[in-house]
Structures are given as structure tokens and as C-alpha cells.
Design a protein around this motif. Sequence first.
Motif, PDB file in Angstrom:
ATOM      1  N   GLY A 164      19.527   1.710 -15.395  1.00  0.00           N
ATOM      2  CA  GLY A 164      19.040   0.012 -15.403  1.00  0.00           C
ATOM      3  C   GLY A 164      17.783   1.088 -14.989  1.00  0.00           C
ATOM      4  O   GLY A 164      17.572   2.288 -14.066  1.00  0.00           O
ATOM      5  N   ALA A 165      16.819   0.130 -14.248  1.00  0.00           N
ATOM      6  CA  ALA A 165      15.953   0.118 -13.388  1.00  0.00           C
ATOM      7  C   ALA A 165      15.647  -1.243 -12.668  1.00  0.00           C
ATOM      8  O   ALA A 165      15.977  -2.576 -13.343  1.00  0.00           O
ATOM      9  CB  ALA A 165      14.787  -0.099 -13.750  1.00  0.00           C
ATOM     10  N   LEU A 166      15.474  -1.469 -11.390  1.00  0.00           N
ATOM     11  CA  LEU A 166      14.587  -2.668 -10.854  1.00  0.00           C
ATOM     12  C   LEU A 166      13.354  -2.942 -10.368  1.00  0.00           C
ATOM     13  O   LEU A 166      13.399  -1.549  -9.787  1.00  0.00           O
ATOM     14  CB  LEU A 166      15.771  -3.428  -9.322  1.00  0.00           C
ATOM     15  CG  LEU A 166      17.460  -4.040 -10.283  1.00  0.00           C
ATOM     16  CD1 LEU A 166      18.378  -4.097  -8.971  1.00  0.00           C
ATOM     17  CD2 LEU A 166      17.147  -4.687 -11.181  1.00  0.00           C
ATOM     18  N   ARG A 167      13.147  -3.862  -9.749  1.00  0.00           N
ATOM     19  CA  ARG A 167      11.738  -3.442  -9.268  1.00  0.00           C
ATOM     20  C   ARG A 167      11.751  -4.965  -7.721  1.00  0.00           C
ATOM     21  O   ARG A 167      11.970  -6.195  -8.461  1.00  0.00           O
ATOM     22  CB  ARG A 167      10.373  -4.447 -10.133  1.00  0.00           C
ATOM     23  CG  ARG A 167       9.186  -4.341  -8.722  1.00  0.00           C
ATOM     24  CD  ARG A 167       7.796  -3.488 -10.328  1.00  0.00           C
ATOM     25  NE  ARG A 167       7.448  -2.655 -10.135  1.00  0.00           N
ATOM     26  CZ  ARG A 167       6.345  -2.247 -11.253  1.00  0.00           C
ATOM     27  NH1 ARG A 167       5.492  -3.485 -11.073  1.00  0.00           N
ATOM     28  NH2 ARG A 167       6.345  -0.652 -10.924  1.00  0.00           N
ATOM     29  N   VAL A 168      11.911  -4.894  -6.922  1.00  0.00           N
ATOM     30  CA  VAL A 168      12.212  -5.476  -5.940  1.00  0.00           C
ATOM     31  C   VAL A 168      10.623  -5.971  -5.303  1.00  0.00           C
ATOM     32  O   VAL A 168       9.571  -5.817  -4.799  1.00  0.00           O
ATOM     33  CB  VAL A 168      12.507  -5.097  -5.225  1.00  0.00           C
ATOM     34  CG1 VAL A 168      13.157  -6.286  -3.656  1.00  0.00           C
ATOM     35  CG2 VAL A 168      14.406  -4.592  -5.014  1.00  0.00           C
ATOM     36  N   HIS A 169      10.254  -7.085  -5.354  1.00  0.00           N
ATOM     37  CA  HIS A 169       9.502  -7.780  -5.056  1.00  0.00           C
ATOM     38  C   HIS A 169       9.517  -8.883  -3.871  1.00  0.00           C
ATOM     39  O   HIS A 169      10.171  -9.530  -3.494  1.00  0.00           O
ATOM     40  CB  HIS A 169       8.585  -8.797  -5.693  1.00  0.00           C
ATOM     41  CG  HIS A 169       8.067  -8.310  -7.465  1.00  0.00           C
ATOM     42  ND1 HIS A 169       6.496  -7.771  -7.993  1.00  0.00           N
ATOM     43  CD2 HIS A 169       8.849  -8.089  -8.278  1.00  0.00           C
ATOM     44  CE1 HIS A 169       6.891  -6.978  -8.753  1.00  0.00           C
ATOM     45  NE2 HIS A 169       8.201  -7.338  -9.446  1.00  0.00           N
ATOM     46  N   LEU A 170       9.184  -7.590  -2.389  1.00  0.00           N
ATOM     47  CA  LEU A 170       9.502  -8.193  -1.433  1.00  0.00           C
ATOM     48  C   LEU A 170       8.624  -9.547  -0.649  1.00  0.00           C
ATOM     49  O   LEU A 170       8.860 -10.113   0.104  1.00  0.00           O
ATOM     50  CB  LEU A 170       8.890  -6.934  -0.336  1.00  0.00           C
ATOM     51  CG  LEU A 170      10.858  -5.976  -0.187  1.00  0.00           C
ATOM     52  CD1 LEU A 170      10.193  -5.494   0.652  1.00  0.00           C
ATOM     53  CD2 LEU A 170      12.128  -7.298  -0.220  1.00  0.00           C
ATOM     54  N   ASP A 171       6.907  -9.521  -1.446  1.00  0.00           N
ATOM     55  CA  ASP A 171       6.251 -10.376  -1.077  1.00  0.00           C
ATOM     56  C   ASP A 171       5.005 -10.506  -2.455  1.00  0.00           C
ATOM     57  O   ASP A 171       5.803  -9.993  -3.582  1.00  0.00           O
ATOM     58  CB  ASP A 171       5.050  -9.968  -0.030  1.00  0.00           C
ATOM     59  CG  ASP A 171       4.525  -8.551   0.174  1.00  0.00           C
ATOM     60  OD1 ASP A 171       4.124  -8.163  -1.759  1.00  0.00           O
ATOM     61  OD2 ASP A 171       3.709  -7.731   1.091  1.00  0.00           O
ATOM     62  N   GLN A 172       3.699 -10.951  -2.040  1.00  0.00           N
ATOM     63  CA  GLN A 172       3.408 -12.102  -3.186  1.00  0.00           C
ATOM     64  C   GLN A 172       1.854 -11.144  -3.802  1.00  0.00           C
ATOM     65  O   GLN A 172       1.751 -11.392  -4.410  1.00  0.00           O
ATOM     66  CB  GLN A 172       2.410 -13.028  -2.620  1.00  0.00           C
ATOM     67  CG  GLN A 172       4.731 -14.349  -2.418  1.00  0.00           C
ATOM     68  CD  GLN A 172       3.279 -15.357  -2.099  1.00  0.00           C
ATOM     69  OE1 GLN A 172       2.414 -16.389  -2.935  1.00  0.00           O
ATOM     70  NE2 GLN A 172       3.870 -16.090  -1.474  1.00  0.00           N
TER      71      GLN A 172
END
Length: 223
Positions: A109-117
Motif C-alpha cells: 500500500g501507500a499513503l500521501r500525508v498532506h500536513l498543510d495546504q
Amino acid sequence: MEAIELDVFRRVHEDDTFWCGTLLGGCGGQLTTKLYTDRACHFAHHPDPDGLPHVCGRRSHGVDSADHLYVRSAAAAWLAGRGEQATFEYTRTEGAPIGSVVDVRWRHGALRVHLDQAVAPVWDDGVEPVLGTMVPVDRDTLIRRWYVHRIRLDSVGTARHVQIGTEAFARPIEWFPLDECEMTERGLSTPAVEEIVQARTAPRPSLWSPGKARKVPSPCCAG
């Protein structure tokens, strides 16, 4: 730190060196500790060889400026506990500052974490977005996807602890420690996801409809 704390710190780390972290947006230069009695002690850069103050490009110094590193550490431990070895990349799409996006990839699997905009999430490219608390999501996306995941980091002592939230249309965000989350065929899952999926996939009870009444012929009387 207070001055007395810095004295202890210097004794404990007298054989260590400290450097301005490039993964924090810093310059990579060597640091030294500065002792003060009238304000907080802190790290500072060594002066430049010409004696002028050192110029560093690091812009953020708050407690959240290292959240991408805490995310990496927490995700690595979480996946290792499930027999997975992850790789990480601090993606700098469209010139976004380092730490805005953390890509987490492993065998299944894979995740993309967006900590800001700084980088807009992409919803249909095979990598599941996880959104920081200030990253907006529109109503249509919530309805179409059933739910989205969010991430926040809470300060506990000197550390930052990861919490995963599940947001659905017309439902408040429910937050869970990372250890209560799992990876499933649907992707990242929390106890709230299980409830949402069950509610969306449960068969609806059939509603009785009276329909049209059938006309029954009247019995004929023998004459």
C-alpha cells in the motif's frame, strides 16, 4: 531550557556535535548552545568565517515544524508492528516547502500525508490521501468517497503523538490513536470506517406498498 538545564545538557553531550537539520528546512551548518540567564537557552549557528552573523533559510521554528519527522517515525513503527518495511519521501511538488507532504510506501500500500495546504490532494491515483486538519475537502468528495482520513499531532511532553481522524458527510470527525488503525482492502481503516461501511452497504428494509386493490367479482345468485 533554563541555564541549569543547559549545564546538565552540555555535560551529557560533551562529545556530541549538533547540526542545523536539512529535513527541517535548515542549512546543514554546525550549531552551538547559547547560555542565557534572562531568556530561554537555545541552539545557534556558529558565526561565518568573516565574522558576520550566519544566514539560514529555515523559516519555521514552532513545535509543529518537525511534524513530518514525527509522522515518519510513527508510521515506520506502526507498519513494522504489522510486518511491513516502509519507505518515505518528503515530496516537494510544485515547489512546496519540505514537510508539506510525506509519501509513505510499503509492499501492500501507500499513503500521501498532506500536513498543510501547499499541495492539493489527488483522490484517484492509487495513493490514499490523509489530510491535515487545515486541508479543505469539498462536500462532493465526502459524499462520493463515503469518508476521508485526517491527521493531527498532539504534544505529549516533548514528543508529538499521531492521531488519525475519519470524516464523513454530516458526521463529526472521530479521532483514534494510530495503533487502533489498520490497513484493509479499502485502504486505511479506523473503527469509524467500519461503522460507515456497514451503514452504507447494509440492505435497506423493504417498504410495503398497498398497490391497487383487485376487484373480486360478486357471486351470482341463481335465479
